[in-house]
Design a protein around this motif. Structure first.
Motif, PDB file in Angstrom:
ATOM      1  N   PHE A  31      -7.344  -4.366  15.967  1.00 53.63           N
ATOM      2  CA  PHE A  31      -6.397  -4.264  14.931  1.00 53.63           C
ATOM      3  C   PHE A  31      -7.022  -3.241  13.983  1.00 53.63           C
ATOM      4  N   GLU A  56       0.979   7.640   8.627  1.00 55.56           N
ATOM      5  CA  GLU A  56       1.594   7.570   7.284  1.00 55.56           C
ATOM      6  C   GLU A  56       1.278   8.803   6.282  1.00 55.56           C
ATOM      7  N   VAL A  57      -0.178   9.040   6.302  1.00 52.39           N
ATOM      8  CA  VAL A  57      -0.545  10.139   5.387  1.00 52.39           C
ATOM      9  C   VAL A  57       0.119  11.336   5.739  1.00 52.39           C
ATOM     10  N   ALA A  58       0.273  11.496   6.990  1.00 53.91           N
ATOM     11  CA  ALA A  58       1.215  12.961   7.489  1.00 53.91           C
ATOM     12  C   ALA A  58       2.318  12.620   7.517  1.00 53.91           C
ATOM     13  N   GLY A  59       3.046  11.639   6.678  1.00 47.12           N
ATOM     14  CA  GLY A  59       4.376  11.337   6.478  1.00 47.12           C
ATOM     15  C   GLY A  59       5.340  11.116   7.662  1.00 47.12           C
ATOM     16  N   GLU A  60       4.416  10.477   8.566  1.00 45.72           N
ATOM     17  CA  GLU A  60       5.349  10.277   9.939  1.00 45.72           C
ATOM     18  C   GLU A  60       5.508   8.996  10.439  1.00 45.72           C
ATOM     19  N   LEU A  61       5.448   8.032   9.559  1.00 44.47           N
ATOM     20  CA  LEU A  61       5.649   6.781   9.597  1.00 44.47           C
ATOM     21  C   LEU A  61       6.178   6.176   8.211  1.00 44.47           C
ATOM     22  N   ILE A  97     -11.151  -4.165   6.678  1.00 40.52           N
ATOM     23  CA  ILE A  97     -10.366  -3.022   6.019  1.00 40.52           C
ATOM     24  C   ILE A  97     -10.421  -3.251   4.634  1.00 40.52           C
ATOM     25  N   PHE A 136     -12.087  -0.746   1.664  1.00 38.03           N
ATOM     26  CA  PHE A 136     -11.055   0.061   0.702  1.00 38.03           C
ATOM     27  C   PHE A 136     -11.548  -0.596  -0.845  1.00 38.03           C
ATOM     28  N   ARG A 178     -12.372   8.537  -2.710  1.00 41.25           N
ATOM     29  CA  ARG A 178     -10.925   8.764  -2.214  1.00 41.25           C
ATOM     30  C   ARG A 178     -10.306   7.729  -1.487  1.00 41.25           C
ATOM     31  N   LEU A 179      -8.875   7.855  -1.821  1.00 44.98           N
ATOM     32  CA  LEU A 179      -8.487   6.762  -0.773  1.00 44.98           C
ATOM     33  C   LEU A 179      -8.459   7.141   0.872  1.00 44.98           C
ATOM     34  N   HIS A 180      -8.565   8.319   1.146  1.00 45.91           N
ATOM     35  CA  HIS A 180      -8.536   8.644   2.343  1.00 45.91           C
ATOM     36  C   HIS A 180      -8.625  10.285   2.764  1.00 45.91           C
ATOM     37  N   PHE A 236      -4.810   0.048  12.493  1.00 41.60           N
ATOM     38  CA  PHE A 236      -4.532   0.289  11.140  1.00 41.60           C
ATOM     39  C   PHE A 236      -5.071   1.709  10.794  1.00 41.60           C
ATOM     40  N   ARG A 282      -2.597   4.250  12.294  1.00 42.90           N
ATOM     41  CA  ARG A 282      -1.306   4.296  11.391  1.00 42.90           C
ATOM     42  C   ARG A 282      -1.541   4.744  10.276  1.00 42.90           C
ATOM     43  N   LEU A 283      -2.675   4.699   9.509  1.00 44.67           N
ATOM     44  CA  LEU A 283      -2.949   5.386   8.176  1.00 44.67           C
ATOM     45  C   LEU A 283      -2.743   7.018   8.506  1.00 44.67           C
TER      46      LEU A 283
END
Lengths: 212, 212
Positions: A196, A207-212, A133, A137, A146-148, A200, A203-204
């Protein structure tokens, strides 16, 4: 018993202080992993250690030739000549050279020995898990990607572009590496690292969707 | 009800297609997080959304001035002038401007309103968790840093050098962000993201040692 110090010193000379995601630190990590697997699989620790240290010494030439030179084949050649100068047994040299020549993912040369399979697995393991990972990055940062992009389409986006995100690399390559392992220990480690990595990136996306 | 489209369009114009770890995608992620927290905390969604969209529009100027210009203060000024041109209520403008001016970690200006505290939390949350890990390694790639050094000493190593690894950033700053949150929802999200990040770096150390 092979003396590893001169081999490490020789191999180290092919790398800059910081040479990116296939740099010297990658070699040291592959060595640690390969030795661990070698012990578990009952392989020859000298052959595994020497080939791990020497496996990427052909990379500089591959880069300089824009890929025309294959780092596995060329590295094997360099390694053979160097080991002869150390007066290592001919048979041991041949076994080390085979490991190096056969470690490349895309090569048609298949790893025929336990030691070659171990180097192959250790090298691929360094592309997955937390290390994988981080490397993905870091590479994205090096090429200005881009990051994602959760909706990236690997089929229509290009490597080395701003679309060449860590997630694209994961979708295209990293998530399948666990199925390419050649030893039982490699498979076990890869399965765990891969799980793992799957968690990850899931989860990313959350998180990017603002859900975590 | 504020119209967000013209605000987004204006804010977007301050960013290149890909402008690194504080680029436009950071703004979109902060917006998603800030809106989620705003709903949970019963805050004014218009003020939160507008200030999230506008919070980093002063960054370009801060970079161009080598840090002499503070992006929070300057961005607040730009935002105020722009919102006046949209004939937004004077009171609403003042509340948005305060959020932007007070969002900066290092600023002495403290967030005085619920909406300002939400923007502050959402902005910091984007530096931790899986997103924070990705951003930290991407930044390391951009400045040519090493992948990892488990023994890095933050006191004797310098930012923007090859020692400025993701792990250094984690040791120096990222692992403490969870204790700086200003809302209950922010604290909850930060605690969870931070635990994931702790586990990631612990795992990275184990993997690099060949132990996983």
């Amino acid at each position: 018993m092979l003396e590893l110090d001169p081999i490490r010193q020789y191999a180290r000379s092919f790398f800059e202080e910081n040479s990116g995601c296939h740099g010297w630190e990658h070699t040291e990590r592959v060595l640690a992993l390969a030795r661990r697997i070698a012990v578990a699989e009952g392989a020859d620790l000298d052959v595994v250690s020497a080939s791990a240290l020497l496996h990427d010494i052909g990379r500089r030439e591959e880069s300089a030739s824009n890929g025309a030179c294959c780092h596995a084949a060329y590295g094997a050649e360099l390694a053979g000549t160097f080991l002869e100068s150390l007066a290592v047994d001919r048979d041991v040299i041949q076994r080390i050279v085979h490991c190096i020549a056969a470690h490349r993912f895309r090569n048609s040369l298949h790893p025929e020995t336990l030691e070659a399979r171990i180097l192959f697995d250790a090298d691929k393991l360094d592309s997955i898990g937390a290390v994988g990972i981080g490397r993905a990055f870091q590479f994205a940062g090096e090429v200005g990607a881009r990051l994602h992009d959760p909706a990236v389409d690997p089929a229509t986006t290009r490597p080395y572009s701003i679309h060449d995100t860590a997630y694209r690399e994961y979708l295209v390559k990293l998530r399948y590496l666990k199925d390419r392992m050649l030893t039982a220990s490699g498979r076990r480690l890869a399965k765990e690292r891969s799980a793992f990595m799957d968690a990850f990136f899931a989860r990313l996306n959350d998180e990017v969707a603002g859900e975590l």
